[in-house]
Scaffold this active site. Structure first.
Site, mmCIF file in Angstrom:
data_model
loop_
_atom_site.group_PDB
_atom_site.id
_atom_site.type_symbol
_atom_site.label_atom_id
_atom_site.label_comp_id
_atom_site.label_asym_id
_atom_site.label_seq_id
_atom_site.Cartn_x
_atom_site.Cartn_y
_atom_site.Cartn_z
ATOM 1 N N THR A 1 0.769 -1.275 -0.057
ATOM 2 C CA THR A 1 0.085 -0.122 0.067
ATOM 3 C C THR A 1 0.769 1.238 -0.014
ATOM 4 O O THR A 1 1.964 1.258 0.553
ATOM 5 C CB THR A 1 -0.802 0.002 1.176
ATOM 6 O OG1 THR A 1 -1.392 1.326 1.353
ATOM 7 C CG2 THR A 1 -0.102 -0.353 2.511
ATOM 8 N N ASP A 2 0.364 2.360 -0.509
ATOM 9 C CA ASP A 2 0.898 3.591 -0.321
ATOM 10 C C ASP A 2 0.946 4.165 0.895
ATOM 11 O O ASP A 2 1.797 5.061 1.345
ATOM 12 C CB ASP A 2 0.303 4.663 -1.334
ATOM 13 C CG ASP A 2 -1.188 4.925 -0.979
ATOM 14 O OD1 ASP A 2 -1.717 4.401 -0.071
ATOM 15 O OD2 ASP A 2 -1.787 5.678 -1.667
ATOM 16 N N GLU A 3 0.254 3.675 1.724
ATOM 17 C CA GLU A 3 0.074 4.122 3.332
ATOM 18 C C GLU A 3 1.647 3.929 4.025
ATOM 19 O O GLU A 3 1.703 4.471 5.055
ATOM 20 C CB GLU A 3 -0.745 3.384 4.003
ATOM 21 C CG GLU A 3 -2.116 3.720 3.642
ATOM 22 C CD GLU A 3 -3.347 3.385 4.382
ATOM 23 O OE1 GLU A 3 -3.015 3.107 5.686
ATOM 24 O OE2 GLU A 3 -4.509 3.384 3.826
ATOM 25 N N TYR B 1 -2.302 -0.637 11.060
ATOM 26 C CA TYR B 1 -2.318 -1.430 9.845
ATOM 27 C C TYR B 1 -1.166 -1.063 9.026
ATOM 28 O O TYR B 1 -0.563 -1.856 8.264
ATOM 29 C CB TYR B 1 -3.675 -1.274 8.659
ATOM 30 C CG TYR B 1 -3.596 -1.356 7.376
ATOM 31 C CD1 TYR B 1 -3.334 -2.694 6.992
ATOM 32 C CD2 TYR B 1 -3.625 -0.247 6.509
ATOM 33 C CE1 TYR B 1 -3.348 -2.967 5.748
ATOM 34 C CE2 TYR B 1 -3.187 -0.406 5.187
ATOM 35 C CZ TYR B 1 -3.384 -1.688 4.801
ATOM 36 O OH TYR B 1 -3.331 -2.044 3.433
ATOM 37 N N LYS C 1 1.941 -3.224 7.458
ATOM 38 C CA LYS C 1 2.403 -3.528 5.965
ATOM 39 C C LYS C 1 3.792 -3.091 5.695
ATOM 40 O O LYS C 1 4.574 -3.566 5.003
ATOM 41 C CB LYS C 1 1.258 -2.528 5.031
ATOM 42 C CG LYS C 1 0.028 -3.152 4.972
ATOM 43 C CD LYS C 1 -0.194 -4.665 4.405
ATOM 44 C CE LYS C 1 -0.015 -4.771 3.134
ATOM 45 N NZ LYS C 1 -0.159 -5.979 2.392
HETATM 46 P P1 NAD Z 1 -9.831 -7.639 1.957
HETATM 47 O O1 NAD Z 1 -9.595 -7.260 3.569
HETATM 48 O O2 NAD Z 1 -10.724 -7.552 1.312
HETATM 49 O O3 NAD Z 1 -9.125 -9.124 1.787
HETATM 50 C C1 NAD Z 1 -8.330 -9.699 2.547
HETATM 51 C C2 NAD Z 1 -8.201 -11.347 2.139
HETATM 52 O O4 NAD Z 1 -7.199 -11.840 2.708
HETATM 53 C C3 NAD Z 1 -9.513 -11.805 2.786
HETATM 54 O O5 NAD Z 1 -10.076 -12.688 1.602
HETATM 55 C C4 NAD Z 1 -9.123 -12.787 3.979
HETATM 56 O O6 NAD Z 1 -9.823 -13.788 4.192
HETATM 57 C C5 NAD Z 1 -7.710 -13.095 3.503
HETATM 58 N N1 NAD Z 1 -6.969 -13.409 4.744
HETATM 59 C C6 NAD Z 1 -6.763 -12.634 5.953
HETATM 60 N N2 NAD Z 1 -5.911 -13.179 6.767
HETATM 61 C C7 NAD Z 1 -5.469 -14.350 6.008
HETATM 62 C C8 NAD Z 1 -4.554 -15.327 6.705
HETATM 63 N N3 NAD Z 1 -4.043 -15.180 7.807
HETATM 64 N N4 NAD Z 1 -4.375 -16.230 5.615
HETATM 65 C C9 NAD Z 1 -4.802 -16.463 4.664
HETATM 66 N N5 NAD Z 1 -5.763 -15.500 4.136
HETATM 67 C C10 NAD Z 1 -6.015 -14.296 4.929
HETATM 68 O O7 NAD Z 1 -8.297 -6.915 1.626
HETATM 69 P P2 NAD Z 1 -8.087 -5.923 0.115
HETATM 70 O O8 NAD Z 1 -8.627 -4.598 0.286
HETATM 71 O O9 NAD Z 1 -8.582 -6.763 -0.935
HETATM 72 O O10 NAD Z 1 -6.740 -5.885 0.151
HETATM 73 C C11 NAD Z 1 -5.696 -7.051 -0.372
HETATM 74 C C12 NAD Z 1 -4.168 -6.561 -0.129
HETATM 75 O O11 NAD Z 1 -3.935 -5.356 -1.008
HETATM 76 C C13 NAD Z 1 -3.858 -6.245 1.384
HETATM 77 O O12 NAD Z 1 -2.523 -6.693 1.188
HETATM 78 C C14 NAD Z 1 -3.805 -4.683 1.286
HETATM 79 O O13 NAD Z 1 -2.946 -4.198 2.166
HETATM 80 C C15 NAD Z 1 -3.448 -4.445 -0.197
HETATM 81 N N6 NAD Z 1 -3.851 -2.833 -0.506
HETATM 82 C C16 NAD Z 1 -5.305 -2.738 -0.501
HETATM 83 C C17 NAD Z 1 -5.669 -1.402 -1.048
HETATM 84 C C18 NAD Z 1 -7.087 -1.028 -0.982
HETATM 85 O O14 NAD Z 1 -7.434 -0.020 -1.537
HETATM 86 N N7 NAD Z 1 -8.296 -1.811 -0.508
HETATM 87 C C19 NAD Z 1 -4.759 -0.519 -1.720
HETATM 88 C C20 NAD Z 1 -3.390 -1.030 -1.869
HETATM 89 C C21 NAD Z 1 -2.863 -2.374 -1.208
HETATM 90 O O1 DAU Z 2 -4.295 3.671 0.331
HETATM 91 C C1 DAU Z 2 -4.499 2.461 0.269
HETATM 92 C C2 DAU Z 2 -5.228 1.738 1.452
HETATM 93 O O2 DAU Z 2 -6.664 2.375 1.240
HETATM 94 C C3 DAU Z 2 -5.259 0.286 1.631
HETATM 95 O O3 DAU Z 2 -4.004 -0.043 2.079
HETATM 96 C C4 DAU Z 2 -6.308 -0.281 2.718
HETATM 97 O O4 DAU Z 2 -6.020 -1.645 2.845
HETATM 98 C C5 DAU Z 2 -7.494 0.681 2.201
HETATM 99 O O5 DAU Z 2 -8.615 0.136 3.612
HETATM 100 C C6 DAU Z 2 -7.434 1.952 2.206
HETATM 101 O O6 DAU Z 2 -7.323 2.582 3.441
HETATM 102 P P1 DAU Z 2 -8.204 3.967 3.697
HETATM 103 O O7 DAU Z 2 -8.065 4.114 5.267
HETATM 104 O O8 DAU Z 2 -7.673 5.105 2.764
HETATM 105 O O9 DAU Z 2 -9.614 3.367 3.290
HETATM 106 P P2 DAU Z 2 -11.027 3.465 3.821
HETATM 107 O O10 DAU Z 2 -12.145 3.065 2.763
HETATM 108 O O11 DAU Z 2 -11.209 3.087 5.154
HETATM 109 O O12 DAU Z 2 -11.285 5.153 4.128
HETATM 110 C C7 DAU Z 2 -11.156 6.139 3.076
HETATM 111 C C8 DAU Z 2 -11.315 7.392 3.555
HETATM 112 O O13 DAU Z 2 -12.490 7.767 3.886
HETATM 113 C C9 DAU Z 2 -10.367 7.720 4.777
HETATM 114 O O14 DAU Z 2 -10.007 9.084 4.773
HETATM 115 C C10 DAU Z 2 -11.209 7.691 6.028
HETATM 116 C C11 DAU Z 2 -12.508 8.191 5.377
HETATM 117 N N1 DAU Z 2 -13.981 7.349 5.951
HETATM 118 C C12 DAU Z 2 -13.932 6.149 6.041
HETATM 119 C C13 DAU Z 2 -15.210 5.422 6.203
HETATM 120 C C14 DAU Z 2 -15.227 4.015 6.283
HETATM 121 C C15 DAU Z 2 -14.998 8.445 6.080
HETATM 122 O O15 DAU Z 2 -14.869 9.564 6.054
HETATM 123 N N2 DAU Z 2 -16.341 7.570 6.394
HETATM 124 C C16 DAU Z 2 -16.340 6.268 6.531
HETATM 125 O O16 DAU Z 2 -17.452 5.979 6.877
#
Ligand code: NAD
Ligand code: DAU
Length: 336
Positions: A125-127, A152, A156
């Site tokens: 992640t960019d975080e 989190y 990562k």
């Molecule tokens: P998600 O929470 O939707 O899915 C996570 C998956 O991992 C689930 O299917 C869960 O069952 C599985 N999992 C969790 N713990 C496990 C374990 N111990 N063993 C096996 N499986 C396990 O997550 P997502 O939003 O799809 O993110 C996927 C990946 O991408 C993560 O590594 C996250 O850090 C990264 N990422 C997410 C975002 C975003 O915007 N959501 C952006 C950049 C990177």
């Molecule tokens: O930047 C990549 C990341 O993006 C990933 O690594 C994470 O896995 C993914 O969950 C996401 O993180 P954020 O914390 O940015 O996403 P989230 O959807 O939780 O929130 C997006 C923004 O919206 C954040 O600034 C918090 C805000 N928010 C979130 C929720 C759930 C609200 O204002 N209201 C809400 O109800």
């Protein structure tokens, strides 16, 4: 280029992992995918249902289980590692599973890949780079220092560090991609966009944290899938690639776009308690990924992507309803 025939995709039943598995099944039919997923609250086998059984197999299990990895990993040529605890708010209320899955789990997988000679792609992640000020004329670049803010993002960042070390010390052929905020189908209702859309579909209200001016850099999950494939097949081992689509928008802007697309008054939402330590702004400079790999985003129209996503949630109530009540109960406890 590297042409993997048998890949393990960890976390392939989650949001981004399942979008990747469906992308591979559709676009790279010569590649067999073994999904390894624990099916936590965030994993749903429905996300990969209906794919050809001879190309996609699901193994239910934990990436921390070294014995299981010894049985699953041999015979594959690459691991694409998505499995993680992914939600910042959850990491604040209970950090422990984040350390276990994201740090220890990545360590176990690296060891399995090293023992059995697999290529390793780590999805991150960019975080890890911390946050930017709203007015800072800078975007994240691959060599920027790590300064994560939340349990989190620090978990990562730790996992990225392990991957870098396993490459340098053991010569493991590993790559890392750090992507910005994804949106699209199959995203859990705890996340920002699906939460607001499903609140409105249920007759509830949208919820905005803090002052709503925090900026996220949105990318469609399909563009992320293609980027991960390109890094896996064309990326140089040891390198970090940033993935983003010039999608910076404030949360308030995104929320009001949702309200308007759903025919609501753009002022009709609740301001709720801010997230502790809430990162202000993320922004990705994807130049290296674009120049070196020839990748570029195809979903350039955010309002069109958002409308398609809203339509998907409207048509898939059976998919998200079962998770909705428990998710909102947890938010209510936190005053969010
Ligand atoms: P998600 O929470 O939707 O899915 C996570 C998956 O991992 C689930 O299917 C869960 O069952 C599985 N999992 C969790 N713990 C496990 C374990 N111990 N063993 C096996 N499986 C396990 O997550 P997502 O939003 O799809 O993110 C996927 C990946 O991408 C993560 O590594 C996250 O850090 C990264 N990422 C997410 C975002 C975003 O915007 N959501 C952006 C950049 C990177
Ligand atoms: O930047 C990549 C990341 O993006 C990933 O690594 C994470 O896995 C993914 O969950 C996401 O993180 P954020 O914390 O940015 O996403 P989230 O959807 O939780 O929130 C997006 C923004 O919206 C954040 O600034 C918090 C805000 N928010 C979130 C929720 C759930 C609200 O204002 N209201 C809400 O109800």
């Amino acid at each position: 280029t590297f042409s993997p025939r048998n890949i393990v995709v960890t976390g392939g039943c989650g949001f981004i992992g399942s979008n990747f598995v469906r992308w591979v099944a559709e676009n790279r039919p010569e590649t067999h995918v073994t999904v390894l997923d624990k099916l936590t609250y965030a994993g749903n086998p429905e996300n990969i249902a209906g794919l050809p059984a001879e190309r996609v197999e699901l193994v239910v299990g934990d990436i921390c289980d070294a014995g299981l990895l010894e049985r699953v990993v041999p015979g594959h040529d690459a691991v694409v590692h998505y499995a993680a605890e992914s939600h910042n708010d959850n990491s604040i209320s209970d950090p422990e599973p984040f350390i276990r899955t994201n740090v220890e789990g990545t360590f176990r997988l690296l060891e399995a890949a090293r023992r059995h000679g697999l290529r390793f792609h780590h999805v991150s992640t960019d975080e890890v780079y911390g946050d930017l000020a709203l007015d800072e004329p800078r975007r994240f670049r691959p060599d920027d220092p790590y300064r994560p803010s939340s349990p989190y993002s620090s978990s990562k960042a730790s996992s990225d560090m392990l991957v870098r070390a396993w490459h340098r010390t053991y010569g493991l052929p590993a790559t890392i991609s750090n992507c910005s905020n994804n949106y699209g189908p199959y995203q859990h209702v705890e996340k920002f966009i699906p939460r607001q859309v499903t609140n409105l579909l249920c007759g509830g209200r949208a919820k905005l944290y803090g002052d709503g001016r925090n900026v996220r850099d949105w990318i469609h999950t399909e563009d992320h899938s293609r980027a991960v494939w390109d890094v896996l097949t064309k990326g140089r081992p040891g390198e970090t690639y940033l993935v983003g689509a010039d999608g910076e928008r404030s949360n308030l802007e995104v929320l009001q776009a949702i309200l308007m697309a759903m025919g609501r008054d753009p002022e009709d939402f609740d301001w709720v308690r801010d997230r502790p330590g809430h990162d202000r702004r993320y922004a990705i400079d994807p130049a290296k990924t674009m120049e070196e790999l020839g990748w570029e985003p195809r979903h350039r129209d955010f309002s069109e992507g958002l409308e398609d996503t809203i339509a998907w949630y409207a048509e898939h109530r059976d998919w998200w309803m079962p998770a909705k009540e428990a998710t909102e109960a947890k938010y209510a406890e936190q005053g969010q």
